[in-house]
Design an enzyme around this catalytic site. Sequence first.
Site, PDB file in Angstrom:
ATOM      1  N   ARG A  54       0.971  -0.755   0.112  1.00  0.00           N
ATOM      2  CA  ARG A  54       0.009   0.106   0.078  1.00  0.00           C
ATOM      3  C   ARG A  54       0.793   1.108  -0.322  1.00  0.00           C
ATOM      4  O   ARG A  54       0.770   2.168  -0.487  1.00  0.00           O
ATOM      5  CB  ARG A  54      -0.903   0.152   1.078  1.00  0.00           C
ATOM      6  N   MET A  88     -11.360   4.129  -4.544  1.00  0.00           N
ATOM      7  CA  MET A  88     -11.610   2.563  -3.574  1.00  0.00           C
ATOM      8  C   MET A  88     -10.919   1.514  -2.616  1.00  0.00           C
ATOM      9  O   MET A  88     -10.991   0.592  -2.117  1.00  0.00           O
ATOM     10  CB  MET A  88     -12.452   1.478  -4.017  1.00  0.00           C
ATOM     11  N   ILE A 131      -8.250   2.307   0.783  1.00  0.00           N
ATOM     12  CA  ILE A 131      -7.776   2.792   1.798  1.00  0.00           C
ATOM     13  C   ILE A 131      -6.333   3.360   1.341  1.00  0.00           C
ATOM     14  O   ILE A 131      -5.768   2.915   1.185  1.00  0.00           O
ATOM     15  CB  ILE A 131      -7.690   2.036   2.774  1.00  0.00           C
ATOM     16  N   LEU A 132      -6.170   4.549   1.571  1.00  0.00           N
ATOM     17  CA  LEU A 132      -4.773   5.125   1.452  1.00  0.00           C
ATOM     18  C   LEU A 132      -4.101   5.147   3.321  1.00  0.00           C
ATOM     19  O   LEU A 132      -4.696   5.860   4.158  1.00  0.00           O
ATOM     20  CB  LEU A 132      -5.658   6.651   1.573  1.00  0.00           C
ATOM     21  N   HIS A 167     -18.459  10.341   1.115  1.00  0.00           N
ATOM     22  CA  HIS A 167     -19.200   8.725   1.970  1.00  0.00           C
ATOM     23  C   HIS A 167     -20.736   9.236   2.053  1.00  0.00           C
ATOM     24  O   HIS A 167     -21.082   9.719   2.927  1.00  0.00           O
ATOM     25  CB  HIS A 167     -18.515   9.005   3.015  1.00  0.00           C
ATOM     26  N   THR A 176      -8.230  11.058   6.580  1.00  0.00           N
ATOM     27  CA  THR A 176      -7.149  11.751   7.963  1.00  0.00           C
ATOM     28  C   THR A 176      -6.993   9.632   7.762  1.00  0.00           C
ATOM     29  O   THR A 176      -7.471   9.347   7.216  1.00  0.00           O
ATOM     30  CB  THR A 176      -7.497  11.857   8.916  1.00  0.00           C
ATOM     31  N   LEU A 221     -10.000   5.235   8.964  1.00  0.00           N
ATOM     32  CA  LEU A 221     -10.618   5.278   7.435  1.00  0.00           C
ATOM     33  C   LEU A 221     -12.196   6.490   8.271  1.00  0.00           C
ATOM     34  O   LEU A 221     -12.518   5.539   8.743  1.00  0.00           O
ATOM     35  CB  LEU A 221     -10.962   3.836   7.201  1.00  0.00           C
ATOM     36  N   GLU A 259     -25.156  13.567  -2.988  1.00  0.00           N
ATOM     37  CA  GLU A 259     -23.915  13.743  -3.481  1.00  0.00           C
ATOM     38  C   GLU A 259     -23.509  14.555  -4.495  1.00  0.00           C
ATOM     39  O   GLU A 259     -22.557  15.737  -4.447  1.00  0.00           O
ATOM     40  CB  GLU A 259     -23.563  12.783  -3.938  1.00  0.00           C
TER      41      GLU A 259
HETATM   42  N1  NHR Z   1      -8.059   6.633   3.391  1.00  0.00           N
HETATM   43  C1  NHR Z   1      -8.018   6.883   5.317  1.00  0.00           C
HETATM   44  N2  NHR Z   1      -6.737   6.655   5.152  1.00  0.00           N
HETATM   45  N3  NHR Z   1      -8.998   7.355   5.064  1.00  0.00           N
HETATM   46  C2  NHR Z   1     -10.357   7.355   4.685  1.00  0.00           C
HETATM   47  O1  NHR Z   1     -11.450   8.328   5.181  1.00  0.00           O
HETATM   48  C3  NHR Z   1     -10.015   6.699   3.413  1.00  0.00           C
HETATM   49  C4  NHR Z   1      -9.521   6.379   3.047  1.00  0.00           C
HETATM   50  C5  NHR Z   1      -9.759   5.823   1.253  1.00  0.00           C
HETATM   51  C6  NHR Z   1     -10.490   5.363   0.836  1.00  0.00           C
HETATM   52  C7  NHR Z   1     -12.807   6.391   0.967  1.00  0.00           C
HETATM   53  C8  NHR Z   1     -13.827   5.408   1.525  1.00  0.00           C
HETATM   54  C9  NHR Z   1     -15.299   5.825   1.230  1.00  0.00           C
HETATM   55  O2  NHR Z   1     -15.554   6.596   1.239  1.00  0.00           O
HETATM   56  C10 NHR Z   1     -11.568   6.509   1.424  1.00  0.00           C
HETATM   57  C11 NHR Z   1     -11.473   6.997   2.645  1.00  0.00           C
HETATM   58  C12 NHR Z   1     -12.169   2.281   0.103  1.00  0.00           C
HETATM   59  C13 NHR Z   1     -12.432   1.143   1.753  1.00  0.00           C
HETATM   60  C14 NHR Z   1     -11.855  -0.408   1.912  1.00  0.00           C
HETATM   61  O3  NHR Z   1     -12.262  -1.021   2.262  1.00  0.00           O
HETATM   62  C15 NHR Z   1     -13.115   1.335   2.415  1.00  0.00           C
HETATM   63  C16 NHR Z   1     -13.590   3.219   2.952  1.00  0.00           C
HETATM   64  C17 NHR Z   1     -13.219   3.370   1.307  1.00  0.00           C
HETATM   65  C18 NHR Z   1     -12.549   2.931   0.822  1.00  0.00           C
HETATM   66  N4  NHR Z   1     -11.077  -0.616   0.596  1.00  0.00           N
HETATM   67  C19 NHR Z   1     -10.272  -1.798   0.648  1.00  0.00           C
HETATM   68  C20 NHR Z   1      -9.098  -1.583   0.409  1.00  0.00           C
HETATM   69  O4  NHR Z   1      -8.576  -3.506   0.721  1.00  0.00           O
HETATM   70  C21 NHR Z   1     -10.356  -2.803  -1.234  1.00  0.00           C
HETATM   71  C22 NHR Z   1     -12.248  -2.424  -1.571  1.00  0.00           C
HETATM   72  C23 NHR Z   1     -12.261  -2.624  -3.298  1.00  0.00           C
HETATM   73  O5  NHR Z   1     -11.670  -2.621  -3.538  1.00  0.00           O
HETATM   74  O6  NHR Z   1     -13.772  -2.769  -3.946  1.00  0.00           O
HETATM   75  O7  NHR Z   1      -8.295  -0.451   0.428  1.00  0.00           O
HETATM   76  O8  NHR Z   1     -16.295   4.249   1.677  1.00  0.00           O
HETATM   77  C1  GAR Z   2     -20.510   7.157  -4.643  1.00  0.00           C
HETATM   78  O1  GAR Z   2     -21.695   7.071  -3.569  1.00  0.00           O
HETATM   79  C2  GAR Z   2     -20.053   7.903  -3.464  1.00  0.00           C
HETATM   80  O2  GAR Z   2     -20.575   7.981  -2.073  1.00  0.00           O
HETATM   81  C3  GAR Z   2     -19.307   5.999  -2.703  1.00  0.00           C
HETATM   82  O3  GAR Z   2     -19.164   5.242  -3.764  1.00  0.00           O
HETATM   83  C4  GAR Z   2     -19.857   6.539  -5.205  1.00  0.00           C
HETATM   84  C5  GAR Z   2     -18.764   6.436  -6.496  1.00  0.00           C
HETATM   85  O4  GAR Z   2     -19.818   7.199  -7.754  1.00  0.00           O
HETATM   86  N1  GAR Z   2     -17.555   6.189  -2.629  1.00  0.00           N
HETATM   87  C6  GAR Z   2     -17.736   5.003  -2.001  1.00  0.00           C
HETATM   88  O5  GAR Z   2     -18.007   3.863  -1.635  1.00  0.00           O
HETATM   89  C7  GAR Z   2     -15.435   5.003  -1.449  1.00  0.00           C
HETATM   90  N2  GAR Z   2     -15.726   3.691  -1.021  1.00  0.00           N
HETATM   91  P1  GAR Z   2     -19.442   7.499  -8.334  1.00  0.00           P
HETATM   92  O6  GAR Z   2     -18.462   6.653  -8.988  1.00  0.00           O
HETATM   93  O7  GAR Z   2     -19.883   7.919  -9.631  1.00  0.00           O
HETATM   94  O8  GAR Z   2     -19.059   9.171  -7.540  1.00  0.00           O
END
Ligand code: NHR
Ligand code: GAR
Length: 231
Positions: A70, A95, A97-98, A114, A146, A149, A179
């Site tokens: 990562r 999608m 996690i950072l 979100h 931040t 997550l 959104e």
């Molecule tokens: N990173 C950090 N550090 N903090 C946040 O608040 C983050 C982030 C990265 C992405 C978006 C988030 C959402 O809006 C987001 C917020 C991905 C996952 C996840 O579980 C969860 C939440 C969000 C985005 N991802 C898996 C992973 O292992 C992969 C899932 C997939 O590829 O389908 O990274 O919901």
């Molecule tokens: C949006 O509903 C957004 O809130 C959600 O996915 C959709 C993206 O739509 N985000 C997440 O679930 C991040 N984990 P879009 O690609 O058409 O903007």
Amino acid sequence: MSASPRARIAVLISGRGSNMRALLDACNHGTLPAEISLVVSNRADAEGLQAAREAGIETACIAHADYPSREAFDAALVHRLQQVDPDLVALAGFMRILTPVFITPFAGRLLNIHPSLLPKYPGLHTHQRAIDAGDSEAGSTVHFVTPELDGGPPVLQARVPIRADDTADSLAQRVLEMEHAIYPLAALWFLQGRLTLDKQGALFDGQTIPANGLQYRPPSVTGDAAAGGLG
Ligand code: NHR
Ligand code: GAR
């Protein structure tokens, strides 16, 4: 007097990119005085990547699967984004996690949208979880990102009703329409300097934002002419 250069937004996506499109439309309509300088996807087949190319926006695909960790993926993202020196980095259906490798260099200029009423339902499958819990409403939240997550301070939230016959898909569609209103508005406030992140949390015009974020009130059919405001 020369016009000030437009603010630069970088958008991170993984899929459809409709929120990226909403930001782009707001830039094109002049409601968001900014330009989208770069769209990055971690998936080569993201629909939004193609849409961005067709709109003449610079794009990059940085595939997470090409990196051993990562942190290595995040370092590649940082390197690419630094080439456009964005004022704001907007996660829009991104999608992955950072890690702090990405978040630290962009701290305070990183927003996510979100699809839940944070702090409820961080993580994935938010709409199904809200339906299963018997909630009467759902929504979406723009928040500062931040390392925790979906745990960064909320800034702006929109609510929609959950109907008895809703499926996760029908609810997601209703939430998505909201959104597309709140993300450009939050981006505008951020670029105007009205939205800031400090150690206490998120501030709007220097005042602490409530734990759920400011509440968006859609423009009503009967109400005044002002576009959406705060309730
Ligand atoms: N990173 C950090 N550090 N903090 C946040 O608040 C983050 C982030 C990265 C992405 C978006 C988030 C959402 O809006 C987001 C917020 C991905 C996952 C996840 O579980 C969860 C939440 C969000 C985005 N991802 C898996 C992973 O292992 C992969 C899932 C997939 O590829 O389908 O990274 O919901
Ligand atoms: C949006 O509903 C957004 O809130 C959600 O996915 C959709 C993206 O739509 N985000 C997440 O679930 C991040 N984990 P879009 O690609 O058409 O903007």
